[in-house]
Design an enzyme around this catalytic site. Sequence first.
Site, PDB file in Angstrom:
ATOM      1  CE  LYS A  24     -22.870 -17.533   3.685  1.00 60.87           C
ATOM      2  NZ  LYS A  24     -23.624 -19.420   3.012  1.00 60.87           N
ATOM      3  CE  LYS A  76     -12.939 -22.562   3.948  1.00 59.60           C
ATOM      4  NZ  LYS A  76     -13.713 -23.270   2.891  1.00 59.60           N
ATOM      5  CE  LYS A  89     -15.758 -16.922  -1.735  1.00 62.41           C
ATOM      6  NZ  LYS A  89     -16.150 -17.312  -1.472  1.00 62.41           N
TER       7      LYS A  89
HETATM    8  P1  TYM Z   1     -21.401 -21.507  -0.840  1.00 61.60           P
HETATM    9  O1  TYM Z   1     -22.564 -21.708   0.982  1.00 61.60           O
HETATM   10  O2  TYM Z   1     -20.441 -21.054  -0.331  1.00 61.60           O
HETATM   11  O3  TYM Z   1     -22.693 -20.943  -2.264  1.00 61.60           O
HETATM   12  C1  TYM Z   1     -23.577 -20.668  -2.118  1.00 61.60           C
HETATM   13  C2  TYM Z   1     -23.646 -20.154  -3.523  1.00 61.60           C
HETATM   14  O4  TYM Z   1     -23.419 -19.140  -3.437  1.00 61.60           O
HETATM   15  C3  TYM Z   1     -22.811 -18.326  -4.659  1.00 61.60           C
HETATM   16  N1  TYM Z   1     -21.887 -17.471  -3.823  1.00 61.60           N
HETATM   17  C4  TYM Z   1     -21.556 -16.382  -5.087  1.00 61.60           C
HETATM   18  N2  TYM Z   1     -21.528 -16.111  -6.007  1.00 61.60           N
HETATM   19  C5  TYM Z   1     -20.678 -14.607  -6.457  1.00 61.60           C
HETATM   20  N3  TYM Z   1     -20.572 -14.024  -5.844  1.00 61.60           N
HETATM   21  C6  TYM Z   1     -20.248 -14.456  -4.494  1.00 61.60           C
HETATM   22  N4  TYM Z   1     -19.555 -13.971  -3.451  1.00 61.60           N
HETATM   23  C7  TYM Z   1     -20.951 -15.442  -3.638  1.00 61.60           C
HETATM   24  N5  TYM Z   1     -20.642 -16.209  -2.533  1.00 61.60           N
HETATM   25  C8  TYM Z   1     -21.444 -17.119  -3.206  1.00 61.60           C
HETATM   26  C9  TYM Z   1     -21.336 -19.675  -4.383  1.00 61.60           C
HETATM   27  O5  TYM Z   1     -21.090 -19.655  -5.719  1.00 61.60           O
HETATM   28  C10 TYM Z   1     -22.487 -20.722  -4.302  1.00 61.60           C
HETATM   29  O6  TYM Z   1     -23.049 -21.167  -5.983  1.00 61.60           O
HETATM   30  N6  TYM Z   1     -19.699 -25.375  -2.287  1.00 61.60           N
HETATM   31  C11 TYM Z   1     -20.924 -24.758  -2.133  1.00 61.60           C
HETATM   32  C12 TYM Z   1     -22.050 -25.798  -1.427  1.00 61.60           C
HETATM   33  C13 TYM Z   1     -22.242 -26.533  -1.931  1.00 61.60           C
HETATM   34  C14 TYM Z   1     -22.592 -27.067  -3.440  1.00 61.60           C
HETATM   35  C15 TYM Z   1     -22.906 -28.384  -3.912  1.00 61.60           C
HETATM   36  C16 TYM Z   1     -23.321 -26.081  -4.485  1.00 61.60           C
HETATM   37  C17 TYM Z   1     -22.187 -27.924  -1.602  1.00 61.60           C
HETATM   38  N7  TYM Z   1     -22.569 -29.083  -2.423  1.00 61.60           N
HETATM   39  C18 TYM Z   1     -23.210 -28.929  -5.129  1.00 61.60           C
HETATM   40  C19 TYM Z   1     -24.050 -26.845  -5.746  1.00 61.60           C
HETATM   41  C20 TYM Z   1     -23.443 -27.583  -6.447  1.00 61.60           C
HETATM   42  C21 TYM Z   1     -20.452 -23.546  -1.044  1.00 61.60           C
HETATM   43  O7  TYM Z   1     -19.671 -23.423  -0.248  1.00 61.60           O
HETATM   44  O8  TYM Z   1     -21.060 -22.534  -1.856  1.00 61.60           O
END
Ligand code: TYM
Length: 330
Positions: free
Chosen positions: A198, A111, A195
């Site tokens: 977004k 980032k 991957k």
């Molecule tokens: P975020 O919003 O980027 O993604 C949400 C969830 O989707 C999964 N994910 C994927 N899994 C497999 N392949 C992909 N291409 C892919 N893209 C996204 C992510 O692994 C995630 O599980 N930091 C987290 C949000 C968060 C969170 C938490 C999650 C904040 N606090 C506490 C669990 C527990 C995030 O940015 O996810």
Amino acid sequence: MEIVLSGIRPTGNLHLGNYYGAVTSFLKLQEEYNCYFFIADWHSLTTHPTPENIQNSARTILAEYLACGLDPEKATIYIQSDVPETIELYLYLNMSAYLGELERVTSFKEKARKQPDNVNAGLLTYPTLMAADILIHRAHKVPVGKDQEQNMEMARKFSRRFNQMYNTDLFPEPQSFSMSSEGGIKIPGLDGSGKMGKSEGNCIYLCDEPSVIRKKVMKAVTDAGPQTPNSPKPEVIANLFTLMRVVSSNDTVEYFEGKWNDCTLRYGDMKKQLAEDIITATNPIRERLVEYNSQPDLLDRVARIGAEKARESASATLSLVRKTIGFRNY
Ligand code: TYM
């Protein structure tokens, strides 16, 4: 009973990565465990959304959660910013989170490279906020995709560190959870990059219309085709197969594996099949989404009830934390 928690940042619609990485695992667990699923709207502040963005995106994603099958009768579904107890725990965890270890987190480094004019402290302490989300409910299992593994390691580290520092066993060590037998799943993008994400701009969204899904899949990057029998697949082709393994039947995957192995695979045929299987998998979600989007009152009620339940659990943890650290309860 074990506690399960997962969350998603509301920076756009849910895509196949979110769905297969986190939501589908959660759907199984919500039948048996005490489950929390939340919308990580504080986390999305690192990129400075407008107030309208914040309001709309939380509601959009809540409707999508419900359309995926998250059940407010079984799981506590809430918006992170409705549970201020999380922030107090975030503060405590930050007091024993060290600059060096936060700077070494890969997603922070990425980032910082991508947005050099906005390397804010929220980006740096993203892992402590995520740990606070998890630890505020003393969660044991966290359904996440592979890309969250480093954040999960940090959450385990902060949990252990707090316990050691105060000589307590207050926090469990949260474990990543995936339904896939190989552990955390990574849904690839169809543009040949790593991957689906977004910020990568390569997503198939759950709300995409069938015609859009067909167009996106047909544009997936491929190569000249298999040249020698049974050869290993280059990454772009392996990506197509990875997606197919998630959305298609075993027979379909085997059929195309066979075609790859005897060098008769036509990518156009495979993509057509893949697009139809994605459409079949996501159709019911799209249909339910239309219903939920037309019921804003229901969405507000779900968020309100979720917030109440989440705050009950969060304030119970926080009073234990305050007592452990040496503060009075208010
Ligand atoms: P975020 O919003 O980027 O993604 C949400 C969830 O989707 C999964 N994910 C994927 N899994 C497999 N392949 C992909 N291409 C892919 N893209 C996204 C992510 O692994 C995630 O599980 N930091 C987290 C949000 C968060 C969170 C938490 C999650 C904040 N606090 C506490 C669990 C527990 C995030 O940015 O996810």
